[in-house]
Scaffold this motif. Structure first.
Motif, PDB file in Angstrom:
ATOM      1  N   THR A  21     -36.728   5.798  -2.929  1.00  0.00           N
ATOM      2  CA  THR A  21     -36.417   7.341  -2.748  1.00  0.00           C
ATOM      3  C   THR A  21     -37.689   7.973  -2.565  1.00  0.00           C
ATOM      4  O   THR A  21     -37.893   9.219  -2.262  1.00  0.00           O
ATOM      5  N   GLY A  22     -38.729   7.292  -2.509  1.00  0.00           N
ATOM      6  CA  GLY A  22     -40.182   7.635  -2.343  1.00  0.00           C
ATOM      7  C   GLY A  22     -40.508   8.659  -3.635  1.00  0.00           C
ATOM      8  O   GLY A  22     -41.362   9.672  -3.531  1.00  0.00           O
ATOM      9  N   VAL A  53     -35.940  16.422  -8.368  1.00  0.00           N
ATOM     10  CA  VAL A  53     -35.422  17.588  -8.430  1.00  0.00           C
ATOM     11  C   VAL A  53     -35.182  18.200  -9.896  1.00  0.00           C
ATOM     12  O   VAL A  53     -35.671  17.784 -11.069  1.00  0.00           O
ATOM     13  N   VAL A  54     -35.132  19.519  -9.635  1.00  0.00           N
ATOM     14  CA  VAL A  54     -34.912  20.289 -10.753  1.00  0.00           C
ATOM     15  C   VAL A  54     -33.494  20.890 -10.514  1.00  0.00           C
ATOM     16  O   VAL A  54     -32.902  21.169  -9.764  1.00  0.00           O
ATOM     17  N   ALA A  99     -24.695  18.690 -16.713  1.00  0.00           N
ATOM     18  CA  ALA A  99     -24.406  17.255 -16.907  1.00  0.00           C
ATOM     19  C   ALA A  99     -23.826  16.688 -15.742  1.00  0.00           C
ATOM     20  O   ALA A  99     -24.384  15.451 -15.423  1.00  0.00           O
ATOM     21  N   LEU A 100     -22.977  17.242 -15.092  1.00  0.00           N
ATOM     22  CA  LEU A 100     -22.332  16.589 -13.884  1.00  0.00           C
ATOM     23  C   LEU A 100     -23.612  16.543 -12.817  1.00  0.00           C
ATOM     24  O   LEU A 100     -23.424  15.700 -11.994  1.00  0.00           O
ATOM     25  N   MET A 101     -24.167  17.479 -12.559  1.00  0.00           N
ATOM     26  CA  MET A 101     -25.347  17.810 -11.518  1.00  0.00           C
ATOM     27  C   MET A 101     -26.370  16.694 -11.979  1.00  0.00           C
ATOM     28  O   MET A 101     -26.880  15.822 -11.063  1.00  0.00           O
ATOM     29  N   VAL A 102     -26.756  16.550 -13.232  1.00  0.00           N
ATOM     30  CA  VAL A 102     -27.551  15.360 -13.556  1.00  0.00           C
ATOM     31  C   VAL A 102     -27.099  13.997 -12.944  1.00  0.00           C
ATOM     32  O   VAL A 102     -27.795  13.242 -12.510  1.00  0.00           O
ATOM     33  N   ILE A 103     -25.863  13.793 -13.416  1.00  0.00           N
ATOM     34  CA  ILE A 103     -25.070  12.380 -12.996  1.00  0.00           C
ATOM     35  C   ILE A 103     -25.282  12.337 -11.575  1.00  0.00           C
ATOM     36  O   ILE A 103     -25.548  11.212 -10.918  1.00  0.00           O
ATOM     37  N   ALA A 104     -24.811  13.321 -10.730  1.00  0.00           N
ATOM     38  CA  ALA A 104     -25.064  13.211  -9.357  1.00  0.00           C
ATOM     39  C   ALA A 104     -26.225  13.099  -8.862  1.00  0.00           C
ATOM     40  O   ALA A 104     -26.355  12.244  -7.731  1.00  0.00           O
ATOM     41  N   ALA A 105     -27.378  13.828  -9.308  1.00  0.00           N
ATOM     42  CA  ALA A 105     -28.815  13.492  -8.935  1.00  0.00           C
ATOM     43  C   ALA A 105     -29.140  11.975  -9.104  1.00  0.00           C
ATOM     44  O   ALA A 105     -29.879  11.249  -8.405  1.00  0.00           O
ATOM     45  N   GLU A 106     -28.938  11.598 -10.330  1.00  0.00           N
ATOM     46  CA  GLU A 106     -29.027   9.992 -10.797  1.00  0.00           C
ATOM     47  C   GLU A 106     -28.594   9.143  -9.668  1.00  0.00           C
ATOM     48  O   GLU A 106     -29.139   8.144  -9.359  1.00  0.00           O
ATOM     49  N   ARG A 107     -27.326   9.454  -9.486  1.00  0.00           N
ATOM     50  CA  ARG A 107     -26.359   8.590  -8.525  1.00  0.00           C
ATOM     51  C   ARG A 107     -27.078   8.680  -7.037  1.00  0.00           C
ATOM     52  O   ARG A 107     -26.904   7.935  -6.305  1.00  0.00           O
ATOM     53  N   ALA A 108     -27.731   9.663  -6.821  1.00  0.00           N
ATOM     54  CA  ALA A 108     -28.514   9.933  -5.560  1.00  0.00           C
ATOM     55  C   ALA A 108     -29.810   9.275  -5.529  1.00  0.00           C
ATOM     56  O   ALA A 108     -30.268   9.058  -4.438  1.00  0.00           O
ATOM     57  N   GLY A 109     -30.190   8.709  -6.774  1.00  0.00           N
ATOM     58  CA  GLY A 109     -31.381   7.830  -6.874  1.00  0.00           C
ATOM     59  C   GLY A 109     -32.669   8.680  -7.012  1.00  0.00           C
ATOM     60  O   GLY A 109     -33.739   8.437  -6.686  1.00  0.00           O
ATOM     61  N   VAL A 110     -32.573   9.995  -7.386  1.00  0.00           N
ATOM     62  CA  VAL A 110     -33.670  10.683  -7.574  1.00  0.00           C
ATOM     63  C   VAL A 110     -33.816  10.876  -9.027  1.00  0.00           C
ATOM     64  O   VAL A 110     -33.143  10.767  -9.882  1.00  0.00           O
ATOM     65  N   ASP A 111     -35.138  11.160  -9.296  1.00  0.00           N
ATOM     66  CA  ASP A 111     -35.626  11.646 -10.658  1.00  0.00           C
ATOM     67  C   ASP A 111     -35.580  13.009 -11.130  1.00  0.00           C
ATOM     68  O   ASP A 111     -35.908  14.002 -10.163  1.00  0.00           O
ATOM     69  N   VAL A 112     -34.766  13.267 -12.069  1.00  0.00           N
ATOM     70  CA  VAL A 112     -34.396  14.582 -12.468  1.00  0.00           C
ATOM     71  C   VAL A 112     -35.510  15.054 -13.369  1.00  0.00           C
ATOM     72  O   VAL A 112     -35.934  14.613 -14.621  1.00  0.00           O
ATOM     73  N   ALA A 113     -36.526  15.775 -12.969  1.00  0.00           N
ATOM     74  CA  ALA A 113     -37.670  16.303 -13.500  1.00  0.00           C
ATOM     75  C   ALA A 113     -37.479  17.340 -14.770  1.00  0.00           C
ATOM     76  O   ALA A 113     -38.112  17.550 -15.710  1.00  0.00           O
ATOM     77  N   SER A 123     -23.963  14.071  -4.906  1.00  0.00           N
ATOM     78  CA  SER A 123     -24.956  13.036  -4.827  1.00  0.00           C
ATOM     79  C   SER A 123     -25.110  13.091  -3.243  1.00  0.00           C
ATOM     80  O   SER A 123     -26.530  12.747  -3.011  1.00  0.00           O
ATOM     81  N   LEU A 124     -24.108  12.891  -2.455  1.00  0.00           N
ATOM     82  CA  LEU A 124     -24.096  12.878  -1.037  1.00  0.00           C
ATOM     83  C   LEU A 124     -25.040  14.015  -0.548  1.00  0.00           C
ATOM     84  O   LEU A 124     -25.727  13.369   0.291  1.00  0.00           O
ATOM     85  N   ARG A 125     -24.851  15.137  -0.780  1.00  0.00           N
ATOM     86  CA  ARG A 125     -25.561  16.418  -0.394  1.00  0.00           C
ATOM     87  C   ARG A 125     -26.983  15.997  -0.588  1.00  0.00           C
ATOM     88  O   ARG A 125     -27.739  16.363   0.144  1.00  0.00           O
ATOM     89  N   ILE A 126     -27.394  15.822  -1.960  1.00  0.00           N
ATOM     90  CA  ILE A 126     -28.797  15.822  -2.171  1.00  0.00           C
ATOM     91  C   ILE A 126     -29.424  14.634  -1.396  1.00  0.00           C
ATOM     92  O   ILE A 126     -30.471  14.706  -0.945  1.00  0.00           O
ATOM     93  N   ARG A 127     -28.543  13.552  -1.371  1.00  0.00           N
ATOM     94  CA  ARG A 127     -29.259  12.449  -0.385  1.00  0.00           C
ATOM     95  C   ARG A 127     -29.569  12.856   1.026  1.00  0.00           C
ATOM     96  O   ARG A 127     -30.439  12.480   1.672  1.00  0.00           O
ATOM     97  N   GLU A 128     -28.364  13.609   1.614  1.00  0.00           N
ATOM     98  CA  GLU A 128     -28.673  14.317   2.809  1.00  0.00           C
ATOM     99  C   GLU A 128     -29.890  15.106   3.228  1.00  0.00           C
ATOM    100  O   GLU A 128     -30.780  14.904   4.000  1.00  0.00           O
ATOM    101  N   MET A 129     -30.006  16.028   2.054  1.00  0.00           N
ATOM    102  CA  MET A 129     -30.974  16.765   2.073  1.00  0.00           C
ATOM    103  C   MET A 129     -32.365  16.409   1.881  1.00  0.00           C
ATOM    104  O   MET A 129     -33.491  16.616   2.745  1.00  0.00           O
ATOM    105  N   LEU A 130     -32.444  15.143   1.131  1.00  0.00           N
ATOM    106  CA  LEU A 130     -33.871  14.581   0.838  1.00  0.00           C
ATOM    107  C   LEU A 130     -34.023  13.392   1.870  1.00  0.00           C
ATOM    108  O   LEU A 130     -35.038  12.821   1.736  1.00  0.00           O
ATOM    109  N   GLU A 131     -33.107  13.151   2.728  1.00  0.00           N
ATOM    110  CA  GLU A 131     -33.081  12.219   3.671  1.00  0.00           C
ATOM    111  C   GLU A 131     -33.128  10.922   3.106  1.00  0.00           C
ATOM    112  O   GLU A 131     -34.185  10.127   3.470  1.00  0.00           O
ATOM    113  N   ILE A 132     -32.446  10.513   1.924  1.00  0.00           N
ATOM    114  CA  ILE A 132     -32.449   9.399   1.485  1.00  0.00           C
ATOM    115  C   ILE A 132     -31.305   8.378   1.806  1.00  0.00           C
ATOM    116  O   ILE A 132     -30.129   9.033   1.961  1.00  0.00           O
TER     117      ILE A 132
END
Length: 130
Positions: free
Chosen positions: A3-4, A8-9, A19-33, A117-126
């Motif tokens: 993911t380079g 995310v915050v 908690a759902l947002m954290v799960i989604a971000a982790e599924r997207a493969g990003v680090d939750v800062a 998770s899909l939306r995060i990946r789209e926005m971050l081009e992952i």
């Protein structure tokens, strides 16, 4: 999948939604800062640097999501930070261009972690996970 080091915050005053947002971000493969319950803490986390995406609830105590977005947009050192606004109200997100002018996208509650998770990946081009 690389993911380079995308970071995310997440900010939502509802602990279950956060908690759902954290799960989604982790599924997207990003680090939750940071995963915080108010706008001030979200802004502080973004200002600490290195944040690629801020996922902000529209309605939070103290600073709301739009106010946090305005502060991010007003700071030239944060110009590369993307903003995803989250709200249960389609009307709040679409009326008067308030969110469109200050964010890079939005998602309506309720949402599934998969959709976020899909939306995060789209926005971050992952790319999708293997």
């Amino acid at each position: 999948m690389s993911t380079g080091g995308k970071r995310v915050v997440i900010a939502d005053d509802d602990a279950d939604i956060r908690a759902l947002m954290v799960i989604a971000a982790e599924r997207a493969g990003v680090d939750v800062a940071a995963a915080v319950d108010n706008g001030r803490s979200a802004l502080d986390a973004v200002r600490a640097g290195g944040i690629d995406l801020a996922v902000l609830d529209f309605s939070m105590p103290g600073l709301n999501g739009v106010e946090v977005a305005q502060s991010i947009r007003a700071d030239p050192t944060l110009s590369s930070t993307l903003i995803l606004m989250v709200s249960a109200s389609v009307q709040l997100l679409t009326d008067h261009g308030v969110v469109a002018e200050r964010s890079d996208g939005f998602i309506i509650k309720p949402f599934s972690p998969k959709a976020l998770s899909l939306r995060i990946r789209e926005m971050l081009e992952i790319g999708a996970p293997a």
